[in-house]
Design an enzyme around this catalytic site. Structure first.
Site, short mmCIF file in Angstrom:
data_model
loop_
_atom_site.label_atom_id
_atom_site.label_comp_id
_atom_site.label_asym_id
_atom_site.label_seq_id
_atom_site.Cartn_x
_atom_site.Cartn_y
_atom_site.Cartn_z
N SER A 90 86.49 66.85 9.99
CA SER A 90 86.43 67.74 11.15
C SER A 90 85.03 68.34 11.22
CB SER A 90 87.47 68.86 11.01
OG SER A 90 87.18 69.68 9.89
N LYS A 91 84.79 69.19 12.20
CA LYS A 91 83.47 69.79 12.36
C LYS A 91 83.05 70.61 11.14
CE LYS A 91 83.10 69.88 17.38
NZ LYS A 91 82.90 70.71 18.59
N ARG A 92 84.03 71.22 10.47
CA ARG A 92 83.66 72.03 9.31
C ARG A 92 83.17 71.16 8.14
NH1 ARG A 92 87.89 72.42 5.41
NH2 ARG A 92 89.82 71.40 6.10
N HIS A 93 83.54 69.87 8.15
CA HIS A 93 83.06 68.96 7.11
C HIS A 93 81.73 68.32 7.48
CE1 HIS A 93 87.60 68.60 6.54
NE2 HIS A 93 87.19 69.05 5.37
N GLY A 94 81.39 68.29 8.73
CA GLY A 94 80.17 67.60 9.17
C GLY A 94 80.41 66.57 10.25
#
Length: 470
Positions: free
Chosen positions: A242-246
């Protein structure tokens, strides 16, 4: 005669080119280049409401920044809709497809009944063998493929191995909607066939699509391309990326100061390996790449590892190349800097680059480290640096006097003078470097102090010291 290998990358222009798509493009590009083949680019823009020209341009820019070139002109799937309809009509004429007049209400009742009975909510084939003369008035039909009712559809996947589906578990899926537009299943098969695609390399979230697409190939009597379904990328915690992972757009990595060559190297190692090799050039990647090297487990995106790899590429990059990369990325790295670097600033940056790149992990680090080069006098001194200056006593004035005697302003002559001062005053080099760094850069962190002095030049160095000691 050996058939030329042809791969394709088919992004949908409904958003940016994300990191998973970039890896898929890279794998297709590497496989084509490794085998003397072609990689084609197809823009799957049949969803007109969600597709945009801006997204198309972002896809082009992302691929170009990554250094992934494609062969021939990009193909618009939307522009080929007449061809998709032609194939659907051919299947109708051959009795391999049929028009279905089931209403939305009928389909809903069908699904609900299946669920209540614990069955898969497949279409029940109610129009498969009915005469079209029974069609209700005023209903625009869809076109469905006649799925074989026995046997299996089998794919020899080059990553997943042999994968099979019972044909009776697959319903008569739609190939043309009631508005006359093709479904994804039909459009992809027709386009891949017409474009001569020999190998389909994509994420394993398409594995279920592969069954229906293989069935269409078989029904049409077309050769099935070789398929390789790559496990998806997960976050460092094992969860879906997801966006929090990159899971960001490729352009975001450029704006965060990553080099495209580092991104290529990092992405190729997400799900593919060549022994224990971690650092590899494009030439090595192309030479080594094969579908056998793709693993079956999901790869994990590790942002810290990407930063460390980028730092390696920065340290080993040509200084001029880094200056150009920084200039290209500057609008994203420092949006407040509206004007381009002038010639003098470029020269200063180039001269300082050996020291700036030594500890940098991104181009942002380099830009932040280079701020002292372009600062206006008198410098704004940070609190930590101010404390160091205040504790230095007469040291800076004395060092300034010694430095003012230098005619040949080089790293060697500067170092000789400062070391001589340190020895005569029985001081460690750090006791001199710290206040000099503070007064010349306004911070307590910078490249090596001798490099800072050499790049700033004699007049600027003495003037900055004078601003804080007068």
């Amino acid at each position: 005669m050996t058939t030329q290998i042809v791969t394709r990358f088919p992004p949908s222009p409904t958003g940016y080119l994300h990191i998973g798509g970039a890896r898929t493009a890279l794998f297709n590009w590497l496989f084509a280049r490794a085998n003397g083949g072609k990689m084609l680019l197809r823009i799957e823009d049949t969803d007109r409401e969600r597709s945009s020209e801006d997204a198309v341009q972002k896809i082009y820019e992302g691929l170009q920044w990554l250094g992934l070139d494609w062969d021939g002109d990009p193909v618009s799937q939307f522009s080929r809709m007449d061809r998709h309809r032609e194939v659907a009509e051919l299947l109708l004429a051959e009795g391999k497809a049929y028009r279905c007049y089931a209403s939305k209400e009928e389909l809903t009742e069908m699904r609900e009944a299946a669920r209540s009975e614990g069955r898969t909510a497949n279409y029940d084939g109610r129009w498969r063998d009915r005469d079209p003369s029974e069609a209700p008035a005023g209903v625009d039909p869809v076109i469905r493929i006649k799925t074989p009712q026995d046997g299996e559809t089998v794919i020899d996947d080059k990553v997943q191995g042999n994968v099979s589906w019972k044909n009776h578990d697959m319903d008569d899926f739609i190939i043309m909607r009631s508005d006359g537009t093709p479904t994804y299943m039909l459009a992809v098969v027709v386009d891949d066939h017409d474009m001569g695609v020999t190998h389909i390399i994509r994420g394993d979230d398409h594995l279920t699509n592969a069954a229906r697409q293989a069935l269409l190939y078989n029904t049409l009597g077309w050769p099935l391309p070789v398929m390789a379904h790559i496990p998806l990328i997960h976050g460092s915690d094992g969860a879906k990326l997801s966006k929090r992972h990159g899971a960001l757009g490729v352009g975001a990595y450029r704006d965060m100061g990553f080099l495209p060559e580092a991104m290529r190297n990092y992405l190729v190692r997400l799900g593919w390996s060549h022994g224990d090799d971690e650092i590899m050039s494009d030439e090595q990647m192309i030479s080594w790449f094969s579908l056998k090297g793709i693993g079956k487990s999901a790869a994990r995106f590790d942002f810290a590892k990407l930063e460390n790899l980028n730092g390696h590429y920065i340290r080993h990059a040509d200084d001029g190349r880094l200056v150009e990369a920084l200039i290209e990325a500057l609008p994203g790295i420092d949006p407040e800097r509206s004007e381009a670097l002038n010639g003098n600033e470029k020269s200063l940056l180039l001269a300082a680059m050996p020291g700036l790149k030594e500890r940098a992990k991104t181009l942002i680090d380099i830009w932040q480290g280079a701020a002292f080069l372009f600062a206006s006098r008198p410098l704004k001194i940070e609190d930590k640096a101010r404390g160091i200056i205040d504790k230095s006593g007469n040291l800076l004035s004395e060092i300034s006097d010694a430095l003012s005697e230098i005619d040949d302003w080089t790293v060697e002559s500067i170092e000789s003078v400062i070391r001589a001062y340190a020895e005569s005053h029985e001081l460690g080099l750090g006791k001199i470097a710290q206040p000099l760094r503070a007064v010349l850069t306004g911070t307590n962190i910078s490249p090596g102090i001798f490099d800072v002095l050499a790049v700033l030049g004699r007049e600027e160095t003495l003037a900055r010291i004078a601003d804080q000691t007068a």
